[in-house]
Design a protein around this motif. Structure first.
Motif, short mmCIF file in Angstrom:
data_model
loop_
_atom_site.label_atom_id
_atom_site.label_comp_id
_atom_site.label_asym_id
_atom_site.label_seq_id
_atom_site.Cartn_x
_atom_site.Cartn_y
_atom_site.Cartn_z
N GLY A 96 0.82 -1.21 0.00
CA GLY A 96 0.00 0.00 0.00
C GLY A 96 0.85 1.26 0.00
O GLY A 96 2.07 1.20 0.14
N SER A 134 1.27 -4.26 11.38
CA SER A 134 2.13 -5.41 11.72
C SER A 134 2.30 -6.35 10.54
O SER A 134 1.66 -6.19 9.52
CB SER A 134 1.51 -6.20 12.88
OG SER A 134 0.68 -5.40 13.68
N SER A 184 -4.68 -2.86 12.11
CA SER A 184 -5.76 -2.37 11.26
C SER A 184 -5.91 -0.86 11.40
O SER A 184 -5.56 -0.27 12.43
CB SER A 184 -7.07 -3.05 11.66
OG SER A 184 -8.18 -2.37 11.11
N HIS A 201 -5.43 8.07 -0.31
CA HIS A 201 -4.75 8.35 -1.57
C HIS A 201 -4.48 9.86 -1.67
O HIS A 201 -5.42 10.66 -1.68
CB HIS A 201 -5.59 7.86 -2.75
CG HIS A 201 -5.73 6.37 -2.77
ND1 HIS A 201 -6.41 5.69 -3.75
CD2 HIS A 201 -5.27 5.42 -1.91
CE1 HIS A 201 -6.35 4.38 -3.49
NE2 HIS A 201 -5.68 4.20 -2.38
P1 IMO Z 1 -3.83 2.64 0.51
O1 IMO Z 1 -4.97 2.45 -0.45
C1 IMO Z 1 -1.27 0.92 3.57
C2 IMO Z 1 -3.07 -2.05 6.24
C3 IMO Z 1 -3.23 -1.67 7.69
C4 IMO Z 1 -3.11 -3.04 8.35
C5 IMO Z 1 -3.82 -3.96 7.35
C6 IMO Z 1 -5.29 -4.20 7.67
O2 IMO Z 1 -3.72 4.03 1.03
O3 IMO Z 1 -2.56 2.11 -0.07
P2 IMO Z 1 -7.55 -2.80 7.63
O4 IMO Z 1 -7.84 -1.39 8.01
O5 IMO Z 1 -7.78 -3.09 6.20
O6 IMO Z 1 -8.18 -3.78 8.55
O7 IMO Z 1 -5.95 -2.97 7.88
O8 IMO Z 1 -3.74 -3.29 6.10
N1 IMO Z 1 -3.69 -1.10 5.29
C7 IMO Z 1 -2.99 -0.25 4.52
N2 IMO Z 1 -1.67 0.01 4.48
N3 IMO Z 1 -2.11 1.53 2.71
C8 IMO Z 1 -3.43 1.27 2.72
O9 IMO Z 1 -4.26 1.75 1.78
C9 IMO Z 1 -3.93 0.36 3.68
N4 IMO Z 1 -5.16 -0.11 3.99
C10 IMO Z 1 -4.99 -1.01 4.95
O10 IMO Z 1 -2.22 -0.80 8.12
O11 IMO Z 1 -1.77 -3.42 8.40
#
Ligand code: IMO
Ligand code: GDP
Ligand code: MG
Length: 422
Positions: free
Chosen positions: A12, A274, A128, A41
């Protein structure tokens, strides 16, 4: 016409928002197909920064249609806040933002369940964003969910009450969780009115009709492939399919309608939350990547963990997504580094491999490092690929050799204009 898919190849935050914003004028429709307000974003133009969570990154381009697809989970409260923010930035919302009736709703009690479940996990928490994503997708696959189209049905209130009661029952597993649901509910119900004001569509018919009329569609991924529910670093993942296949189920298009698959990677690697991260750095280089790259989450503000680029990991996500072109972002962050490294293989139990093991969590992985000399100059005034320092081009072109796919764009800064198109 085909649907091009743009998605993140790492964990991400690869810079998807910036690239979608740049590419948007080449399309008529920009769609989000999965995830929800866990995404953040960032777009930067005219010296101003905008962060989108649920609304597609085409919203600032006039004359484009933005679709929140059926695979997305929507929190009306976050959406209302985003709508206020984009309107304040001068965007007129009028038939340019459409919502699929089949998209699922995040209830206030989903958020509570997310928080309670994470707190209960203690040290083994996923990290999360606590936006209610997991519990909402659980209700979707458990066949209990509420969808956008339900909002206008006469029995919406009773459906809502039934799901809330179920959640209150589940929350009893976590007696330590304190909450004031009534207050949050009032805010949610008010925000629902803003959601109601947006045109609702049968997204699958809408997109297929648009394709038949020759319109160009871009599907904007959220999260990254290493957070995919099936292929990511399970259980440290999100709850949706973040990969190309997710665009089919999250929009209602067939696999044959997928065109270009644009995979984005940073020039290094980050992860927030994590879970395993084989090329993570705990030294001065890691600290400098975080500092120069300003690596803090766009949704939660949490510091992102940093490491060097990981070739086995990228090869894996290029394979499962069918990537046809690559984009590299944040190469400018490497400007002052003496030496740049990439992990070109893993050593597991004394054996060298370029394949990701079944369980990254359970394996002690030692990356084998390939080293490159840094270019030691600012890329700030570079306006074409050819103007890049030779050492920067060598880094990019060597990666192309290893990954088997070429970079079509190199991003040299957060601003919309800081992009070298090859
Ligand atoms: P974008 O679209 C980076 C990570 C969270 C966590 C795991 C689960 O901006 O790239 P959740 O909220 O889905 O239950 O979290 O996923 N996570 C992201 N990390 N960019 C994101 O979105 C993320 N969306 C969720 O940090 O480790
Ligand atoms: P996304 O979730 O994939 O859209 O990415 P995020 O917006 O969460 O994180 C990317 C961050 O990097 C944002 O702060 C962007 O403004 C910034 N960014 C994007 N491209 C570049 C780049 O080429 N160089 C630098 N220095 N920053 C960039
Ligand atoms: Mg982000």
């Amino acid at each position: 016409m085909a649907v091009d898919v743009l998605l993140g190849l790492q964990w991400g935050d690869e810079g998807k928002g910036k690239i979608v914003d740049f590419l948007a004028p080449q399309y008529q429709i920009i769609c989000r197909f999965q995830g929800g307000p866990n995404a953040g974003h960032t777009l930067k133009f005219g010296g101003k920064k905008h962060v989108l969570h649920t609304i597609p990154s085409g919203i600032f381009r006039p004359d484009l249609i933005n679709v929140i697809g059926n695979g997305v989970v929507i929190d009306p409260v976050t959406l209302a806040r985003e709508l206020d923010a984009v309107k304040a930035a001068g965007v007129v919302i009028d038939q340019n933002l459409l919502v699929a009736r089949k998209a699922h709703l995040i209830l206030p009690s989903h958020r509570l369940l997310d928080q309670a479940s994470e707190a209960h996990k203690g040290k083994s928490k996923i990290g999360s964003t606590l936006r209610g994503i997991g519990p909402t997708y659980m209700d979707k696959t458990g066949r209990n969910g509420l969808r956008v189209g339900d909002v206008s049905s006469s029995d919406f209130k009773s459906k809502y009450q039934a799901l809330k009661e179920k959640h209150l029952g589940l929350l009893q597993i976590y007696p330590e969780q304190e909450f004031d649901l009534e207050k949050e509910e009032a805010v949610w119900m008010e925000a629902l009115e803003q959601l109601r004001s947006l045109p609702q569509i049968d997204g699958e018919y809408y997109i297929n009709q648009a394709l038949a009329e020759g319109k160009k569609v871009l599907a904007e991924g959220a999260q990254g492939s290493m957070l995919d529910i099936d292929f990511g670093t399970y259980p440290f993942v999100t709850s949706s399919n973040t990969i190309t296949a997710g665009a089919c189920t999250g929009l209602g298009i067939s696999p044959g309608q997928i065109g270009e698959v644009i995979g984005i990677t940073k020039a290094y690697c980050t992860r927030v939350g994590s879970g395993p991260f084989p090329s993570e750095l705990f030294d001065e280089d890691g600290r400098r990547l975080a500092e120069i790259g300003m690596e803090f989450g766009a949704t939660t503000g949490r510091p992102r963990r940093c490491g060097w680029l990981d070739v086995p990991q990228l090869k894996y996500t290029i394979m499962i997504n069918g990537v046809t072109q690559l984009v590299m972002t944040k190469i400018d962050v490497l400007d002052s580094f003496e030496q740049i490294k990439i992990a070109d293989a893993y050593e597991i139990d004394g054996l060298k491999t370029t394949q990701l093991p079944f369980d990254l969590c359970d394996n002690e992985i030692t990356p084998s490092w390939k080293k490159y000399s840094g270019w030691h100059e600012s890329l700030d005034s570079v306006s074409s690929y050819e103007e890049l320092p030779v050492l920067a081009r060598e880094y990019i072109e060597d990666l192309e050799q290893q990954l088997g796919v070429n970079f079509s764009m190199i991003s040299t800064g957060p601003e919309r204009s800081k992009l070298l198109v090859r």
